[in-house]
Write an enzyme that holds these catalytic residues in place. Structure first.
Site, PDB file in Angstrom:
ATOM      1  N   SER A   1       0.835  -1.212   0.000  1.00  0.00           N
ATOM      2  CA  SER A   1       0.000   0.000   0.000  1.00  0.00           C
ATOM      3  C   SER A   1       0.863   1.252   0.000  1.00  0.00           C
ATOM      4  O   SER A   1       1.886   1.303   0.694  1.00  0.00           O
ATOM      5  CB  SER A   1      -0.900   0.024   1.237  1.00  0.00           C
ATOM      6  OG  SER A   1      -1.556   1.282   1.311  1.00  0.00           O
TER       7      SER A   1
ATOM      8  N   TYR B   1      -3.000  -1.584  10.047  1.00  0.00           N
ATOM      9  CA  TYR B   1      -3.041  -1.782   8.591  1.00  0.00           C
ATOM     10  C   TYR B   1      -1.713  -1.370   7.945  1.00  0.00           C
ATOM     11  O   TYR B   1      -1.110  -2.136   7.180  1.00  0.00           O
ATOM     12  CB  TYR B   1      -4.186  -0.967   7.986  1.00  0.00           C
ATOM     13  CG  TYR B   1      -4.215  -1.042   6.473  1.00  0.00           C
ATOM     14  CD1 TYR B   1      -4.657  -2.195   5.825  1.00  0.00           C
ATOM     15  CD2 TYR B   1      -3.773   0.026   5.677  1.00  0.00           C
ATOM     16  CE1 TYR B   1      -4.677  -2.277   4.435  1.00  0.00           C
ATOM     17  CE2 TYR B   1      -3.784  -0.055   4.296  1.00  0.00           C
ATOM     18  CZ  TYR B   1      -4.236  -1.202   3.682  1.00  0.00           C
ATOM     19  OH  TYR B   1      -4.238  -1.292   2.300  1.00  0.00           O
TER      20      TYR B   1
HETATM   21  N1  LIG Z   1      -8.579   0.236  -2.602  1.00  0.00           N
HETATM   22  C1  LIG Z   1      -7.511   0.917  -2.195  1.00  0.00           C
HETATM   23  O1  LIG Z   1      -7.512   2.158  -2.126  1.00  0.00           O
HETATM   24  C2  LIG Z   1      -6.252   0.172  -1.829  1.00  0.00           C
HETATM   25  C3  LIG Z   1      -5.077   0.905  -1.633  1.00  0.00           C
HETATM   26  C4  LIG Z   1      -3.913   0.223  -1.271  1.00  0.00           C
HETATM   27  C5  LIG Z   1      -3.934  -1.147  -1.131  1.00  0.00           C
HETATM   28  N2  LIG Z   1      -5.101  -1.834  -1.310  1.00  0.00           N
HETATM   29  C6  LIG Z   1      -5.070  -3.283  -1.135  1.00  0.00           C
HETATM   30  O2  LIG Z   1      -5.624  -3.912  -2.274  1.00  0.00           O
HETATM   31  C7  LIG Z   1      -6.266  -5.128  -1.876  1.00  0.00           C
HETATM   32  C8  LIG Z   1      -7.717  -5.130  -2.378  1.00  0.00           C
HETATM   33  O3  LIG Z   1      -8.353  -3.964  -1.907  1.00  0.00           O
HETATM   34  P1  LIG Z   1      -9.905  -3.677  -2.168  1.00  0.00           P
HETATM   35  O4  LIG Z   1     -10.086  -2.210  -2.133  1.00  0.00           O
HETATM   36  O5  LIG Z   1     -10.367  -4.446  -3.347  1.00  0.00           O
HETATM   37  O6  LIG Z   1     -10.515  -4.309  -0.821  1.00  0.00           O
HETATM   38  P2  LIG Z   1     -11.848  -5.178  -0.596  1.00  0.00           P
HETATM   39  O7  LIG Z   1     -12.075  -5.145   0.885  1.00  0.00           O
HETATM   40  O8  LIG Z   1     -12.931  -4.693  -1.508  1.00  0.00           O
HETATM   41  O9  LIG Z   1     -11.440  -6.650  -1.055  1.00  0.00           O
HETATM   42  C9  LIG Z   1     -10.637  -7.489  -0.267  1.00  0.00           C
HETATM   43  C10 LIG Z   1     -10.979  -8.930  -0.594  1.00  0.00           C
HETATM   44  O10 LIG Z   1     -10.192  -9.773   0.280  1.00  0.00           O
HETATM   45  C11 LIG Z   1     -11.052 -10.783   0.781  1.00  0.00           C
HETATM   46  N3  LIG Z   1     -10.561 -11.301   2.060  1.00  0.00           N
HETATM   47  C12 LIG Z   1     -10.557 -10.656   3.260  1.00  0.00           C
HETATM   48  N4  LIG Z   1     -10.058 -11.475   4.205  1.00  0.00           N
HETATM   49  C13 LIG Z   1      -9.767 -12.648   3.607  1.00  0.00           C
HETATM   50  C14 LIG Z   1      -9.228 -13.889   4.057  1.00  0.00           C
HETATM   51  N5  LIG Z   1      -8.922 -14.093   5.361  1.00  0.00           N
HETATM   52  N6  LIG Z   1      -9.040 -14.893   3.172  1.00  0.00           N
HETATM   53  C15 LIG Z   1      -9.368 -14.706   1.859  1.00  0.00           C
HETATM   54  N7  LIG Z   1      -9.881 -13.561   1.364  1.00  0.00           N
HETATM   55  C16 LIG Z   1     -10.081 -12.553   2.246  1.00  0.00           C
HETATM   56  C17 LIG Z   1     -12.407 -10.103   0.941  1.00  0.00           C
HETATM   57  O11 LIG Z   1     -13.460 -11.049   1.037  1.00  0.00           O
HETATM   58  C18 LIG Z   1     -12.459  -9.258  -0.329  1.00  0.00           C
HETATM   59  O12 LIG Z   1     -13.001  -9.975  -1.412  1.00  0.00           O
HETATM   60  C19 LIG Z   1      -6.142  -5.213  -0.358  1.00  0.00           C
HETATM   61  O13 LIG Z   1      -5.008  -5.995  -0.020  1.00  0.00           O
HETATM   62  C20 LIG Z   1      -5.916  -3.768   0.030  1.00  0.00           C
HETATM   63  O14 LIG Z   1      -5.236  -3.651   1.269  1.00  0.00           O
HETATM   64  C21 LIG Z   1      -6.255  -1.209  -1.668  1.00  0.00           C
END
Ligand SMILES: NC(=O)c1ccc[n+]([C@@H]2O[C@H](COP(=O)([O-])OP(=O)(O)OC[C@H]3O[C@@H](n4cnc5c(N)ncnc54)[C@H](O)[C@@H]3O)[C@@H](O)[C@H]2O)c1
Length: 254
Positions: free
Chosen positions: A145, A162
Site C-alpha cells: 500500500s 493496517y
Molecule cells: N482500494 C484501495 O484504495 C487500496 C489501496 C492500497 C492497497 N489496497 C489493497 O488492495 C487489496 C484489495 O483492496 P480492495 O479495495 O479491493 O478491498 P476489498 O475489501 O474490496 O477486497 C478485499 C478482498 O479480500 C477478501 N478477504 C478478506 N479477508 C480474507 C481472508 N482471510 N481470506 C481470503 N480472502 C479474504 C475479501 O473477502 C475481499 O473480497 C487489499 O489488499 C488492500 O489492502 C487497496
C-alpha cells in the site's frame, strides 16, 4: 490482449473490489485463473467468462490466514491446471480500521489484520513455492500500500495495524525474492495509492474525484492498476524482482 495466454494465475481476495477487476483483466489477457476468497467468487468467475472467451475459472473458498487452507488452494489449482505460473496475493483487511489513537487499537483486530495481510501473504507464497520450484518458473505479486510511504498528518488516518502490516508485505517481497530467484521465480510488490475499487463506482466518479495531493490530481480507478498487473505477470517483466512498484498518480514520491 493475449500477453498471458495459457498462464495459470491464482488470485486471492478475488470475490470483490480490486481482486475482481484484476481477475477480469488477466482473463482478457488469456490467463487461466483460480479465484480464492473467504467469500464466494462465483460472480467474479461469471464476469471473467463473459469478458474473455474460453475463461472458466476455478473458484476456491479459502481463508488465507490458515496454512492448511492455503496448501489446499495451491494443490487444487495444480490438480486442475497441472501448473501454477502466477500468484497474486491480493486478499487484505483494510476497511473500518480507523482509530483516534493507538490506545484505541483493539489488539484482537491487530492480530487479525496481521494474520490476513502479512501472514496470509507469506502463506500464499509458501503454498505455491513447491510447484513453482519444480517447474523452475513463476511470478508472485504481493499487494502492499502507498500508505506505507507517508505518515499521515491526521491521527485517525494513521491506521497503525493496517499500515505496518502492509509495510511487512514489502519486506516479505524483498526477502523471499532473494531465495526464490534461484528457482527463476520473481517476486514484486505493487503499492496502490487510494483507489476506488469498484469499477461501476469508478465509472460514475470518472475523473471527477479530485486528489489535489497527487501529481495527476485525481484518485485511482481499477484500470490504473489492472494494466500494470498484466504487465507484471507477462514475460516483459521477468527481470523485475524484490521491488515495490508504486501506482498512486504521484501522490507520495520517493
Ligand atoms: N482500494 C484501495 O484504495 C487500496 C489501496 C492500497 C492497497 N489496497 C489493497 O488492495 C487489496 C484489495 O483492496 P480492495 O479495495 O479491493 O478491498 P476489498 O475489501 O474490496 O477486497 C478485499 C478482498 O479480500 C477478501 N478477504 C478478506 N479477508 C480474507 C481472508 N482471510 N481470506 C481470503 N480472502 C479474504 C475479501 O473477502 C475481499 O473480497 C487489499 O489488499 C488492500 O489492502 C487497496
Amino acid at each position: 490482449m493475449d500477453r498471458l495466454q495459457d498462464k495459470v494465475i491464482l488470485i486471492t481476495g478475488a470475490a470483490a473490489g480490486l481482486g475482481r477487476e484484476y481477475a477480469v483483466r488477466l482473463a482478457q489477457e488469456g490467463a487461466q485463473l483460480a479465484l480464492a476468497d473467504i467469500n464466494d467468487c462465483a460472480d467474479t468467475a461469471a464476469r471473467c467468462a463473459a469478458a474473455a472467451q474460453g475463461s472458466d475459472p476455478l473458484t476456491l473458498s479459502v481463508d488465507v490466514s490458515d496454512e492448511d487452507q492455503t496448501k489446499e488452494m495451491a494443490r487444487r489449482t495444480h490438480d486442475r491446471y497441472g501448473r501454477i505460473d502466477g500468484l497474486l496475493n491480493n486478499a487484505g483487511l483494510m476497511r473500518g480500521l480507523a482509530v483516534k489513537s493507538l490506545l484505541d487499537v483493539d489488539m484482537e483486530v491487530w492480530d487479525r489484520v496481521y494474520a490476513v495481510n502479512a501472514r496470509g501473504t507469506f502463506l500464499g507464497i509458501r503454498a505455491v513455492f513447491p510447484y513453482m520450484r519444480d517447474q523452475k518458473s513463476g511470478t508472485i505479486v504481493n499487494i502492499g500500500s502507498g500508505s506505507t510511504l507517508r505518515i499521515a498528518r491526521a491521527v485517525d488516518s494513521l491506521n497503525p495495524h493496517y499500515t505496518s502490516s502492509k509495510a511487512a508485505i514489502a519486506n516479505i517481497t524483498r526477502i523471499v525474492a532473494r531465495e526464490l530467484g534461484a528457482y527463476n521465480i520473481n517476486v514484486v510488490t505493487i503499492a496502490p495509492g487510494s483507489t476506488t475499487s469498484d469499477r461501476d463506482q469508478a465509472l460514475a466518479e470518472g475523473e471527477a474525484y479530485p486528489e489535489p495531493d497527487a501529481a495527476l490530481q485525481r484518485r485511482g480507478v481499477p484500470s490504473d492498476l489492472t494494466g500494470v498487473m498484466a504487465f507484471l505477470f507477462s514475460e516483459d517483466a521477468r527481470f523485475i524482482s524484490g521491488q515495490m512498484i508504486v501506482v498512486n498518480g504521484g501522490r507520495e514520491v520517493y
